[in-house]
Design an enzyme around this catalytic site. Sequence first.
Site, mmCIF file in Angstrom:
data_model
loop_
_atom_site.group_PDB
_atom_site.id
_atom_site.type_symbol
_atom_site.label_atom_id
_atom_site.label_comp_id
_atom_site.label_asym_id
_atom_site.label_seq_id
_atom_site.Cartn_x
_atom_site.Cartn_y
_atom_site.Cartn_z
ATOM 1 N N ASP A 72 0.832 -1.193 0.000
ATOM 2 C CA ASP A 72 0.000 0.000 0.000
ATOM 3 C C ASP A 72 0.872 1.251 0.000
ATOM 4 O OD1 ASP A 72 -1.990 1.866 0.271
ATOM 5 O OD2 ASP A 72 -2.995 0.876 1.963
ATOM 6 N N HIS A 88 -0.559 4.194 -0.136
ATOM 7 C CA HIS A 88 -1.391 5.073 0.694
ATOM 8 C C HIS A 88 -1.452 6.506 0.173
ATOM 9 C CE1 HIS A 88 -3.726 4.061 4.138
ATOM 10 N NE2 HIS A 88 -2.818 3.283 4.685
ATOM 11 N N GLU A 101 -1.214 -0.668 -4.059
ATOM 12 C CA GLU A 101 -2.450 0.076 -3.791
ATOM 13 C C GLU A 101 -2.209 1.576 -3.687
ATOM 14 O OE1 GLU A 101 -5.652 0.282 -0.085
ATOM 15 O OE2 GLU A 101 -4.590 -1.578 -0.540
ATOM 16 N N GLU A 139 -10.235 3.387 -2.534
ATOM 17 C CA GLU A 139 -10.779 3.558 -1.186
ATOM 18 C C GLU A 139 -11.247 4.985 -0.941
ATOM 19 O OE1 GLU A 139 -7.475 4.200 2.091
ATOM 20 O OE2 GLU A 139 -6.860 2.614 0.711
ATOM 21 N N ASP A 189 -15.101 1.145 -0.807
ATOM 22 C CA ASP A 189 -15.365 0.824 0.588
ATOM 23 C C ASP A 189 -16.873 0.871 0.825
ATOM 24 O OD1 ASP A 189 -15.810 1.173 3.450
ATOM 25 O OD2 ASP A 189 -13.655 1.513 3.616
ATOM 26 N N HIS A 217 -12.220 -2.264 0.115
ATOM 27 C CA HIS A 217 -11.494 -1.636 1.218
ATOM 28 C C HIS A 217 -12.332 -1.789 2.482
ATOM 29 C CE1 HIS A 217 -10.391 2.116 3.555
ATOM 30 N NE2 HIS A 217 -9.173 1.658 3.272
#
Length: 380
Positions: free
Chosen positions: A182, A184, A208, A234, A256, A283
């Site tokens: 990830d 992020h 990700e 996400e 999500d 997510h």
Amino acid sequence: MKITRVETFAVPPRWLLCRVETDDGVVGWGEPVVEGRAATVRAAVRELSELLVGRDPLRIEDHWQTMTKGSFYRGGPVLSSAVAGLDQALWDIAGKVYGAPVHQLLGGPVRERVRAYTWVGGDEPGQIAEAVRQQVEAGFTAVKMNASGRMNRLATTRDIDEVVSRAAAREALGPDRDFAVDFHGRFTVANAAKVLPHLAPFNPLFVEEPVLPEYTHRLRDLVTASPVPLATGERLYSRTDVLPALTAGVAVLQPDPSHAGGISEVRRIAALAETFDVLLAPHCPLGPVSLAASLQVAFSTPNFLIQEQSIGIHYHVGTGPLDYLIDTAPLRFRDGHLVRTAAPGLGIEVDEKAVRDADGTVADWHNPLWRHTDGSCAEW
């Protein structure tokens, strides 16, 4: 049957749950929250509940359309998350009324179990090989780790070496298990392009959120240059939000169910993704209701890949998703998978007393504020 009351509960470690009650005693649960903005979403749920009280809970689509399109200002994480939790609760009620799990109402199951991954490391991860080995022993077939903590705008040699050293922990998984990395959104576009080739030898399942969602228009550049599959989603909250990522060529989409409009919209996002031959990895670093809702989508979605879940994640200190359930069996893992059940609604029974007792016992969670060495704000 009419909706008579909507309640919200802010519970540790950082969740907001909602309870929708009907006049004949059927109750549905949802999880509307933006991590770090629970109080704001709570206010939005209260406002939206005015559109629901006194109305038939089984008109789920009509309620979704009214909540999302019935006012001049729409979308965004707060409103979409408020809608998401209420939508989950309405589906929970519908399943209980019809005596069927939500995935049955969505067209029936396409699989009997859902593969899940678990987190290793934290926001500023150190050596994680031992953590990976522990998850292998626990039966998981996939893990996910953060690539870095705070990241320079362009990675130094040391930065890259640290990312690679974490990825090297995948050796503890062996050749039959997977790991994901990830980013992020902590990397600039140029930085992601610089670092991604260094991860290719470790064969990640996906990388990700290589860049922030506001730079989705640059994703095609990264997809074209990246030697590994890219995932995002996400922080995208609707079909219109995810469409640019799909046209950019991402391999995996990660909506999500507690942010992207609930079960109703995530189901539509999954169908849209299927037309691009893109897989779904929802997510879900949240609580038990969000995970239960996500599973209902996973059981009924053909292009599903793998499920995120937060049991044992580093954000949970002292409280976890299983602490608010009467029976934890539906969210217990078997060989790294969650098994389909025929329980009605979302398939879980929330411990209402535990939720009520916990309401308000913790201040709203906020992520750390990171700064670069020059004092400027760093991406989180």
